[in-house]
Design a protein around this motif. Structure first.
Motif, short mmCIF file in Angstrom:
data_model
loop_
_atom_site.label_atom_id
_atom_site.label_comp_id
_atom_site.label_asym_id
_atom_site.label_seq_id
_atom_site.Cartn_x
_atom_site.Cartn_y
_atom_site.Cartn_z
N SER A 684 0.84 -1.19 0.00
CA SER A 684 0.00 0.00 0.00
C SER A 684 0.87 1.24 0.00
O SER A 684 2.04 1.21 0.39
CB SER A 684 -0.94 0.02 1.22
N SER A 693 -3.81 0.68 -2.54
CA SER A 693 -3.20 -0.62 -2.25
C SER A 693 -3.53 -1.61 -3.35
O SER A 693 -4.50 -1.45 -4.11
CB SER A 693 -3.70 -1.16 -0.91
N ARG A 724 -6.51 -7.23 -6.84
CA ARG A 724 -7.54 -6.40 -6.20
C ARG A 724 -6.89 -5.08 -5.82
O ARG A 724 -5.88 -5.05 -5.12
CB ARG A 724 -8.10 -7.08 -4.96
N ARG A 726 -7.43 -1.29 -4.18
CA ARG A 726 -8.26 -0.38 -3.39
C ARG A 726 -7.77 1.04 -3.64
O ARG A 726 -6.62 1.37 -3.37
CB ARG A 726 -8.19 -0.72 -1.90
N ALA A 730 -13.68 5.43 -2.48
CA ALA A 730 -14.55 4.25 -2.55
C ALA A 730 -15.16 4.14 -3.94
O ALA A 730 -15.70 5.12 -4.48
CB ALA A 730 -15.65 4.36 -1.49
N ARG A 743 -16.23 -4.32 -10.10
CA ARG A 743 -16.25 -3.75 -8.75
C ARG A 743 -16.26 -4.88 -7.73
O ARG A 743 -16.90 -5.91 -7.91
CB ARG A 743 -17.50 -2.88 -8.57
N LYS A 745 -16.77 -4.81 -3.72
CA LYS A 745 -17.05 -3.94 -2.58
C LYS A 745 -16.67 -2.52 -2.96
O LYS A 745 -17.16 -1.97 -3.92
CB LYS A 745 -16.35 -4.45 -1.33
N LYS A 746 -15.74 -1.91 -2.24
CA LYS A 746 -15.38 -0.53 -2.56
C LYS A 746 -14.08 -0.45 -3.37
O LYS A 746 -13.51 0.62 -3.53
CB LYS A 746 -15.25 0.30 -1.27
N ALA A 747 -13.65 -1.60 -3.89
CA ALA A 747 -12.43 -1.67 -4.68
C ALA A 747 -12.76 -2.20 -6.06
O ALA A 747 -13.94 -2.32 -6.44
CB ALA A 747 -11.41 -2.56 -3.97
#
Length: 766
Positions: A684, A693, A724, A726, A730, A743, A745-747
């Motif tokens: 990250s 990250s 993945r 992030r 969001a 998508r 979740k928020k990543a």
């Protein structure tokens, strides 16, 4: 003066074909007019059409070369030789290949309208006797090549011989013409086969070159089957390859000799051959099918590497060391091919190419196009320049990642920047036939800056530049032996590649595993709209020698231009500004070396037919080096290159960009709403907007515009099936993107497996 030859070579009769493979004539019937029309189209490509008094200088140059061949012609059957400086007894010297090239120059003078020897029966007879002599003493079907270069026998001589016969066709005795071409039945019978190395299937430029010779022999001897065989071989070449190995790839990469990027050398030879074959066989019974692919190849593979008519050296391989083949030679051959293709190109391509080529021709006043171009191509270029309906096109801009050959090109309106990398897939440097002897570091992250100085790379740079200090490289300062013939070095790492966003921003990265040294480093480049940010981390070695990173090594020709220095920055007038950034080592400063360097082309190329001369040449260089000391342990660097910037802008630049990370896990920068990063492994990075990250290796570029983020992601290591990511914001949804971006979740998750290091792009709502 005409130099008659001994006629005893004319006594060679039918016995000379003993042992040769005699092929049956094809059953298909094709009119003689079809053969003649195609041959005449070929001759017009070589020698031009009607006499044009506006081309007097060019015609005189052609005539001068041809007269020089005649003047020096002194046949000696005892030696044997046609010219005293080209003895024919030992084929390993390549002098027989040179002899046929001289015959081609003589034939070109004979066939070019406006020369004093044009159509001369005496010159034609002299040429015919010379061809008899060469057939008897240098190149016939019963000879053994005795370990000499296969290329001369199967491509070099066949191309020169068929060109010569085509140019002289109307002045030659047809029975003797058949005899001179007879060796091609043995040495170049099929474009797809290599006679000297059974089992080798010809690819790329080699197949295209052989196709030219086979097609021309078919036209000269009215053998339709040969022409068809050549057509089919070229048609197969137009298919993109999925690799590994030779050919054009979907991303525009071109590979020859299995692992080397060669767009600007073998690729140019391929394009030139295919373009001329298309023109020669147009409106004939042998028109080439599927030619649409060649237009896409021009746009995807060649245009990104042509800068104002120059072909970038990062894709010219070992040819950079050849004195007679510099970037403007390869560039002009590319221009010639595009001009030839314009006659057949669909309008959607032609509309784009005409301004593009006009721009190349207009801006390059340092090396005018007509210097090396054939008359026919020169006439096309002049017509294009005189056409007021065609605007002068601007320089190509964009960011291009050629994942399948470890090259990245970043082009802005005023400059261009290229990066040459290597990996377990792509060789670092090729040395064959005693060429490119000092190319040790040309694939180790060397960078190529192109500016308005169009003579920088071709003004005797390669024999005079310090080969241990090539721009962009991080090197162990050990002494090196000349590169060995055919030695391949594929660095044992998969890491090389990058990602591009919107054709304006990009990132590139490679893991350096040095040759013959313990040196290791992680190198990254961030390609912005006005600068290139270079970061290095984990620079480690244990051999007791100093390690350096070379920021710049600039050929400034006959003098040292003004150099301005400030606190952690310097400015080289007429070139660029250079600034150390906060991600560099604490207290680290740059070392500047200004010197006159002298070298000889022979030092870097001792090839039998390409070897350079021994004349010393001297050029001035400004070299900027970061010295990491002996046996560095996790050293690092961070600097910006600002092409065309003034000293004031250079001094202020450190405050305009943030180095977010520069370590063995991640390297990242940000400026405004742009963030670019290299994740060597899961990690990250803290950004001004939050944490970024990734759970695996990747390169990525993010750009936020209001409530949306444009993203580009790739995996240069080709080891991750999925990553993945992030973002600092969001993710609400994927507005636009391929099936591999979704998508989570928020990543977001990006499917990278099997994509060969290519870039995935998406637009996200955040």
């Amino acid at each position: 003066m005409i130099h008659p030859l001994s006629r005893r070579s004319a006594l060679l009769g039918a016995s000379a074909v003993a042992g040769a493979a005699l092929w049956e004539r094809p059953a298909e019937a094709v009119s003689a007019a079809a053969f003649d029309a195609a041959r005449e189209r070929w001759v017009s490509l070589l020698a031009g059409g009607a006499y044009d008094p506006g081309h007097t200088d060019k015609i005189q140059a052609v005539e001068g070369s041809a007269n020089a061949v005649l003047r020096k012609l002194k046949p000696d059957p005892r030696r044997p030789s046609l010219w005293p400086d080209l003895p024919l007894a030992n084929p390993r010297t390549g002098d027989f290949n040179r002899s046929y090239n001289r015959m081609r120059a003589l034939a070109l003078g004979w066939a070019t309208p406006g020369t004093a020897m044009h159509g001369s029966p005496q010159v034609a007879e002299t040429a015919a006797r010379a061809l008899d002599f060469l057939y008897e003493h240098a190149y016939h079907e019963r000879l053994d090549r005795r370990g000499s270069n296969w290329y001369w026998w199967e491509i070099g001589v066949p191309r020169a011989l068929t060109d010569t016969c085509a140019l002289l066709y109307d002045g030659l005795p047809k029975d003797r013409l058949e005899r001179w071409l007879r060796p091609l039945r043995r040495w170049c019978p099929d474009p797809e086969r290599r006679i000297s190395h059974p089992g080798v299937v010809e690819t790329g430029a080699n197949r295209a070159g052989k196709a030219m010779a086979v097609a021309m022999r078919g036209l000269l001897t009215h053998d339709a089957r040969l022409v068809r065989r050549a057509r089919d071989a070229v048609s197969d070449l137009l298919r993109r390859t999925k690799g590994p190995g030779d050919g054009f790839y979907h991303d525009g990469s071109f590979i020859q000799h299995d692992v080397y990027p060669y767009t600007g050398s073998y690729g140019v030879d391929y394009l030139e051959s295919v373009a001329k074959l298309i023109a020669m066989l147009a409106r004939s019974p042998w028109e080439i099918p599927r030619i649409g692919n060649v237009y896409e190849i021009v746009d995807r593979s060649f245009v990104p590497f042509v800068f104002d008519g120059l072909m970038m050296d990062c894709v010219r391989g070992r040819q950079i060391s050849v004195q007679g083949h510099r970037d403007h030679h390869s560039g002009q051959k590319t221009v010639e091919a595009v001009l030839t293709l314009l006659d057949s190109a669909p309008e959607r391509h032609a509309r784009r190419w005409r301004p593009l080529v006009k721009g190349w021709l207009t801006r390059n006043q340092a090396i005018p196009y007509g210097t090396h171009a054939p008359l026919a191509s020169l006439a096309r270029a002049e017509a294009l320049l005189a056409d007021d309906s065609v605007p002068v096109g601007p320089r190509t801009t964009g960011t291009y990642v050629f994942a399948d050959m470890d090259r990245v090109v970043h082009r802005r309106p005023g400059w261009a920047f290229a990066i040459a990398m290597s990996s377990e897939r792509i060789g670092a440097a090729e040395a064959m036939n005693q060429e490119n002897l000092h190319g040790w570091y040309t694939g180790d992250g060397m960078t190529y800056l192109y500016t308005d100085d169009l003579t920088h790379w071709n003004d005797d740079l390669w024999p005079t530049i310090d080969p241990y200090r090539l721009p962009g490289t991080t090197v162990d300062t050990r002494r090196r032996a000349d590169l060995a013939h055919g030695k391949r070095r594929l660095p044992p790492t998969p890491w090389a590649g990058g990602a591009a966003l919107d054709g304006e921003y990009g990132v590139a990265a490679m893991k350096l595993v040095a040759d013959g040294s313990s040196l290791r480093a992680k190198k990254a480049w961030f390609l912005l709209d006005d600068a290139v940010i270079a970061l290095g981390a984990g620079i480690t070695a244990s051999d007791g020698r100093r390690v350096e990173t070379v920021v710049e090594n600039r050929n400034t020709h006959a003098a040292h231009p003004p150099l301005t220095r400030g606190e952690r920055w310097l400015h080289l007038s007429g070139v660029a500004g250079y600034a150390l950034l906060d991600g560099a080592e604490v207290g680290e400063e740059v070392k500047v070396i200004r010197e006159r360097r002298t070298g000889r082309w022979r030092d870097i190329d001792k090839g039998a037919t390409t070897g350079g001369d021994t004349t010393p040449v001297t050029r001035h260089y400004t070299t900027i080096v970061i010295d990491h000391g002996a046996d560095p342990r996790k050293a690092r660097y961070a600097y910006a290159v600002l092409p065309g910037a003034c000293a004031e802008r250079t001094a202020a630049y450190r405050k305009q960009v943030d180095v977010l990370a520069n370590n063995g896990t991640a390297q990242a920068v940000s400026r405004g709403d742009l963030i670019a990063a290299v994740f060597w492994r899961a990690g990250s990075v803290k950004t001004p907007h939050g944490t970024l990250s990734a759970d695996g290796p990747c390169t990525l570029v993010l750009r936020r515009e209001r409530g949306r983020v444009r993203v580009a992601v790739s995996d240069p290591s080709r080891t991750a099936d999925e990553v993945r990511i992030r973002l600092p914001w969001a993710v609400r949804s994927v507005v636009k993107g391929g099936r591999g971006v979704r998508r989570a979740k928020k990543a977001i998750k990006v499917e990278l497996g099997g994509t060969r290091g290519r870039t995935h792009t998406a637009v996200l709502r955040v």
